[in-house]
Motif scaffolding. Structure first.
Motif, PDB file in Angstrom:
ATOM      1  N   MET A   1      62.314   8.404 -18.081  1.00 39.86           N
ATOM      2  CA  MET A   1      62.189   9.137 -17.078  1.00 39.86           C
ATOM      3  C   MET A   1      61.992  10.566 -17.097  1.00 39.86           C
TER       4      MET A   1
ATOM      5  N   SER B   1      64.777  14.921 -17.697  1.00 37.16           N
ATOM      6  CA  SER B   1      64.597  13.652 -18.192  1.00 37.16           C
ATOM      7  C   SER B   1      65.915  12.924 -18.423  1.00 37.16           C
TER       8      SER B   1
ATOM      9  N   VAL C   1      55.973   6.748  -9.639  1.00 36.28           N
ATOM     10  CA  VAL C   1      56.576   6.946 -10.626  1.00 36.28           C
ATOM     11  C   VAL C   1      55.206   6.978 -11.773  1.00 36.28           C
TER      12      VAL C   1
ATOM     13  N   PHE D   1      57.061   7.833 -15.558  1.00 33.76           N
ATOM     14  CA  PHE D   1      58.105   6.914 -16.028  1.00 33.76           C
ATOM     15  C   PHE D   1      57.403   6.097 -17.040  1.00 33.76           C
TER      16      PHE D   1
END
Length: 128
Positions: A83, A17, A64, A68
């Motif tokens: 993220m 991350s 994503v 995200f």
């Protein structure tokens, strides 16, 4: 007015991350739609996610979604991008952007041409 400064980029392994921040020194963006875009090497700029001025509505690209998360702290004039589960194809320069037009509190947009202010970008490299 209009300055955006990204930070938090760097080298990270796939699956890990990273959190990006976008500060707005010298100005207030509490009434603006804010967004994140990225530009992979050799490719065009692509939309990632955006958040309304109220912070209650977001738009997220399918690529994503679920990994995200965008958020904003209007008191600190700062935008964030969390993220998770990063992939090697996430290697790109990441940009934050602001749409200065006056919209309803829940308005969001994914179109780059709607954004008036852009940061200089921060590089994220995801290694395998």
């Amino acid at each position: 007015q209009g300055q955006l400064v990204e930070s938090g980029g760097g080298l990270v392994q796939a699956g890990r991350s990273l959190r990006l921040s976008c500060a707005t020194p010298g100005g207030t963006f509490s009434n603006y739609v804010l967004g994140w875009f990225r530009q992979p090497p050799g490719n065009g700029r692509e939309f990632i996610t955006a958040i309304s001025a109220s912070g209650t509505n977001t738009a997220v690209a399918d690529s994503v979604k679920g990994r995200f998360t965008i958020s904003r702290d209007n008191a600190k004039n700062t935008l964030y991008l969390q993220m998770n589960s990063l992939k090697t194809k996430g290697t790109a320069i990441y940009y934050c952007a602001a749409d200065r037009a006056i919209h309803s509190a829940d308005h969001v947009t994914a179109r780059p041409r709607d954004y008036d202010y852009w940061g200089q970008g921060t590089l994220v490299t995801v290694s395998s």
